[in-house]
Every structure is written in structure tokens, then in C-alpha cells.
Design a protein around this motif. Structure first.
Motif, short mmCIF file in Angstrom:
data_model
loop_
_atom_site.label_atom_id
_atom_site.label_comp_id
_atom_site.label_asym_id
_atom_site.label_seq_id
_atom_site.Cartn_x
_atom_site.Cartn_y
_atom_site.Cartn_z
N TYR A 93 -18.52 8.61 -21.20
CA TYR A 93 -18.23 7.49 -18.98
C TYR A 93 -16.48 8.04 -18.83
N PHE A 94 -15.59 7.90 -20.04
CA PHE A 94 -14.24 8.06 -19.84
C PHE A 94 -14.21 9.51 -18.83
N THR A 95 -14.45 10.11 -19.71
CA THR A 95 -14.24 11.72 -18.87
C THR A 95 -14.44 11.79 -17.91
N LYS A 96 -15.97 11.31 -17.21
CA LYS A 96 -16.64 10.85 -15.68
C LYS A 96 -15.01 10.32 -14.87
N LEU A 97 -14.81 9.27 -15.96
CA LEU A 97 -14.65 8.30 -15.13
C LEU A 97 -12.62 8.61 -15.25
N ALA A 98 -11.78 9.92 -15.72
CA ALA A 98 -11.25 10.15 -15.33
C ALA A 98 -11.43 11.17 -14.35
N ASP A 99 -11.94 12.49 -14.42
CA ASP A 99 -12.38 13.08 -13.52
C ASP A 99 -12.57 12.27 -11.81
N ARG A 131 0.47 -1.27 0.32
CA ARG A 131 0.09 0.31 0.11
C ARG A 131 1.13 1.32 -0.15
N GLU A 132 1.87 1.42 1.01
CA GLU A 132 2.91 1.86 1.20
C GLU A 132 3.26 2.64 -0.55
N LEU A 133 3.91 1.50 -1.39
CA LEU A 133 4.21 1.98 -2.50
C LEU A 133 2.93 1.87 -3.56
N ILE A 134 2.18 1.62 -4.14
CA ILE A 134 1.88 1.80 -5.52
C ILE A 134 0.28 1.44 -5.13
N GLY A 135 -0.49 2.10 -3.41
CA GLY A 135 -1.19 2.46 -3.14
C GLY A 135 -1.95 3.43 -3.18
N PRO A 136 -1.73 3.85 -3.81
CA PRO A 136 -3.08 5.79 -4.71
C PRO A 136 -3.28 5.19 -5.89
N ALA A 137 -2.71 3.83 -6.75
CA ALA A 137 -3.01 3.93 -7.48
C ALA A 137 -4.01 2.58 -8.16
N MET A 138 -4.23 1.75 -7.01
CA MET A 138 -5.47 0.73 -6.42
C MET A 138 -7.02 1.22 -6.58
N TYR A 139 -7.14 2.05 -7.28
CA TYR A 139 -8.33 3.23 -7.46
C TYR A 139 -9.30 1.26 -8.61
N PHE A 140 -10.40 1.41 -8.14
CA PHE A 140 -11.35 0.76 -8.70
C PHE A 140 -12.11 1.08 -9.86
N GLY A 141 -12.06 2.14 -10.16
CA GLY A 141 -12.46 3.19 -11.03
C GLY A 141 -14.33 2.89 -10.57
N LEU A 142 -15.02 3.53 -11.83
CA LEU A 142 -16.05 4.04 -10.79
C LEU A 142 -16.83 2.82 -12.42
N MET A 143 -17.87 2.11 -11.19
CA MET A 143 -18.76 1.44 -11.18
C MET A 143 -19.97 0.70 -11.00
N GLY A 144 -20.74 -0.20 -11.33
CA GLY A 144 -22.20 -0.36 -10.95
C GLY A 144 -23.62 0.46 -10.99
N ASP A 145 -24.10 0.95 -9.92
CA ASP A 145 -25.27 1.79 -9.50
C ASP A 145 -24.27 2.75 -10.11
N GLY A 146 -25.56 3.57 -11.28
CA GLY A 146 -25.41 4.61 -12.11
C GLY A 146 -24.50 4.88 -12.85
N GLN A 147 -23.75 4.19 -13.58
CA GLN A 147 -22.52 3.23 -14.26
C GLN A 147 -22.90 2.59 -15.29
#
Length: 370
Positions: A336-342, A226-242
Motif C-alpha cells: 500500500y505504501f508504494t501505491k501511496l508514494a506514487d 496555502r501559498e506556503l504549505i499547500g502542496p504538502a497538504m495531501y490527504f493520501g489514498l483512503m476510503g473506497d478501494g484502499q
């Protein structure tokens, strides 16, 4: 060098340095099967779906339970970056953890995997030159003839990607044409929950994914620094409303791999295996994956072509640069990818705020059995 690592026994279990993150919509009775392995660790449970529903957790575990109300309270407006009604919400657990390492698992899996994940993370990787005898730092292996001596110190390992026995992690179309396929051949493993000795097969190996090669990361059996790569472990915008689902872990994996390649870190895959016990509905999965099946044919070439500037010297800088490129390149594929980038930008802002020395203190109902 490799024999030095492979003789490191016993593997330190990192009791005070590792959090276990579990996303769930159901009671966690399965933890009883894991009790001998998980009882010593702190659990972060992220409740998916209706926050008013009570999740039952077996007594005796040290845990924190977060639901949607907690996420909204802790992150405020930035909670928009955390998916709702999708297992992608697990990444909130990565954000609030205070430990060096994370192990994440789904709530329908079992078999002890922690020791092998820890071993993978504590030994180097070989991303720059492929060793044909798998992981040279593992037991019973070493560098093969012709492997450059100057590269045998290896690279820091950022991610340990484990695999699955029984039900494979297939996409919906493959599920539909192979509904009965199971990962099963000759490996004997006693599982008292099944009341019999089960005959299974797996490839008994760990290998480093080569630099410049992407892979489909699965979040159901995953450990990382987590200390090394944690900030990149974002699982994006998925599921309800996506407009997409079931691509959360793969999106994170593509981002993580590009950043690890840039930073000179390694990603391992193979052992350990977990037992995946429940097949999801392929028709429901197809509805979730439908857009992703088309979009991945644009997204993967995008990630393959990305070159991060040398000025990016931290994971956060790399990730913000990726977010900019996602908006610029993939935003043309679908809004969607614009929203994901935000969402990616918001995620980094929230991560930095919550993990700064004077950042917000995450609080949730404390669940250690009294």
C-alpha cells in the motif's frame, strides 16, 4: 515584540484571501448556523460519494461544488490521487483554490473559529524554543523570563490546528472503552441551536508544536497558508478501494510537520475550538483503522527519522523527496505504501499543472445564490 502582535485589533478577516473547504456526503443545512461567519467567504464544497446525488446548500452562500465527475474531468488520469468515498477528498479543494489561506471543517461541526485561526496564522510561531506561557503573541501573554531575545521574532506560521468540544477525536479502540466521554467542564457558551447555555471546558491556549515533534493532525478544524504549505497538504489514498481509512489528515500532518521543520516554519495547536456534534460508529471506524493501528507504529518512527537534504528548498522538492523515502522505507511494510508514494508524486504533478500560470482552469457549477 509579542505585545505588538497581541494588540493587533481587530483581526483582519481576509475575506478576499481565504477559501473555506468542506467535504460532505449530506445536505449542508448546518451552514445556517455558520451564516454570520461564512456568508462573506467563498466556499469550496467537495461532494464525497455518488456524484448523481443532489446536495442541497442553503441560499445566499458563494460556493463552488465539485463532485467526482468534476474531479475526473479536471485532473484526467491524475484524478487517481484523490480518494473516493472518504473525507480525504477535501484536499482537491485545496488544489483548485486560488486563495492564500484555507480553512477546512467537517459538515457536523459548528462554533465560529475563523477569527482565531486567522490570528494564529498572521502571528509568528516559536518552534525552536518553547515558551512556557503558551503563545507569546496572543492576548495576555508574552515571552517568559529566560526566553532568548534573539529568537523573539519567531517563525512564519504555516498551520493553525484547532481542537474540538463535546465529542473527542478518538481512535476506534478508545471510542469503544470510553463511549460516553465528552470534552466538558466549565466554560459558558450560548448556542441558540441547543436552546440553552451549555457548560463546557477547554484549555484557553495556543502553543507552537516544537521543532522535531510530530502530532496527530485532525482535519475537522484546520487552517493553513496555502501559498506556503499547500502542496504538502495531501490527504493520501483512503476510503473506497484502499486498505485503510481515517488516517488521511494524520498522514498529511506528519508530512507537513517534517517539511515545516525543514523549512523553518511553525505549526500552532489549541484555540480555536469547534463543537463536534456527531459521534461516528466505533465498529465501522475500527474496520477502517485496523491496518493503520499497526502501520502507524512503523510510519511514525520513519517520519521521526527523516532528514530532508538541504538541496530541498521548496515544498514540492521536499514532498517528492518524502515520496521517494516512503516508497523505499515503508514500501517494505506493505505494498500500500508504494501505491501511496506514487499517489504523492501524482498529487504534486497535478498541483503544479493546475496552479501553473498556463495550467488547466478548474470549473465547476457556480453556486452563488442568484
Amino acid at each position: 515584540m509579542a505585545q505588538l502582535y497581541s494588540s493587533m485589533k481587530p483581526t483582519p478577516m481576509l475575506k478576499d484571501e481565504l477559501d473555506i473547504v468542506i467535504p460532505t456526503i449530506r445536505n449542508l443545512d448546518f451552514l445556517e448556523m455558520w451564516r454570520p461567519f461564512f456568508e462573506k467567504y467563498h466556499l469550496i464544497i467537495v461532494q464525497d460519494g455518488d456524484p448523481s446525488r443532489t446536495i442541497n446548500i442553503p441560499k445566499g452562500f458563494d460556493y463552488e461544488l465539485y463532485n467526482r465527475n468534476d474531479i475526473n474531468r479536471i485532473l484526467g488520469p491524475k484524478s487517481s490521487c484523490i480518494s473516493f468515498k472518504d473525507s480525504a477528498c477535501r484536499c482537491f479543494g485545496y488544489m483548485v483554490s486560488k486563495k492564500k489561506y484555507i480553512y477546512t471543517i467537517d459538515d457536523d461541526c459548528f462554533i465560529n473559529a475563523l477569527e482565531q485561526h486567522i490570528k494564529n496564522l498572521l502571528t509568528p510561531s516559536t518552534p525552536d524554543f518553547f515558551n512556557t506561557l503558551y503563545d507569546p503573541y496572543g492576548d495576555g501573554a508574552d515571552f517568559v523570563r529566560g526566553y532568548p531575545f534573539s529568537m523573539r521574532e519567531g517563525a512564519i506560521t504555516a498551520v493553525s490546528h484547532g481542537l474540538w468540544l463535546n465529542i473527542p477525536d478518538y481512535d476506534a479502540p478508545t471510542q469503544l472503552v470510553k463511549p460516553l466521554e465528552r470534552n466538558s467542564r466549565k466554560f459558558y457558551l450560548p448556542l441558540k441551536s441547543l436552546n440553552n447555555e451549555v457548560v463546557l471546558l477547554y484549555v484557553d491556549a495556543v502553543m507552537t508544536i516544537p521543532k522535531g515533534t510530530l502530532f496527530p493532525m485532525c482535519g475537522m478544524n484546520l487552517a493553513f497558508d496555502r501559498e506556503l504549505i499547500g502542496p504538502a497538504m495531501y490527504f493520501g489514498l483512503m476510503g473506497d478501494g484502499q486498505p485503510i481509512g481515517r488516517y488521511d489528515d494524520m498522514w498529511a500532518g506528519w508530512c507537513v510537520k517534517v517539511i515545516c521543520d525543514h523549512m523553518g516554519w511553525g505549526v500552532k495547536t489549541g484555540l480555536p475550538y469547534i463543537w463536534h456534534s456527531k459521534a461516528s460508529n466505533p465498529f465501522v471506524n475500527l474496520r477502517k483503522e485496523y491496518n493503520g493501528i499497526f502501520w502507524q507504529e512503523e510510519a511514525i518512527p520513519f517520519f521521526q527519522s527523516v532528514t530532508l537534504p538541504k538541496e530541498c528548498t521548496s515544498v514540492q522538492q521536499c514532498y517528492m523527496e518524502l515520496a521517494k523515502l516512503v516508497k523505499e522505507k515503508l514500501g517494505k511494510v506493505d505494498p500500500y505504501f508504494t501505491k501511496l508514494a506514487d499517489g504523492m508524486v501524482t498529487w504534486i504533478e497535478a498541483w503544479d499543472e493546475l496552479n501553473s500560470p498556463d495550467g488547466a482552469e478548474a470549473k465547476a457549477p457556480k453556486g452563488k445564490d442568484e
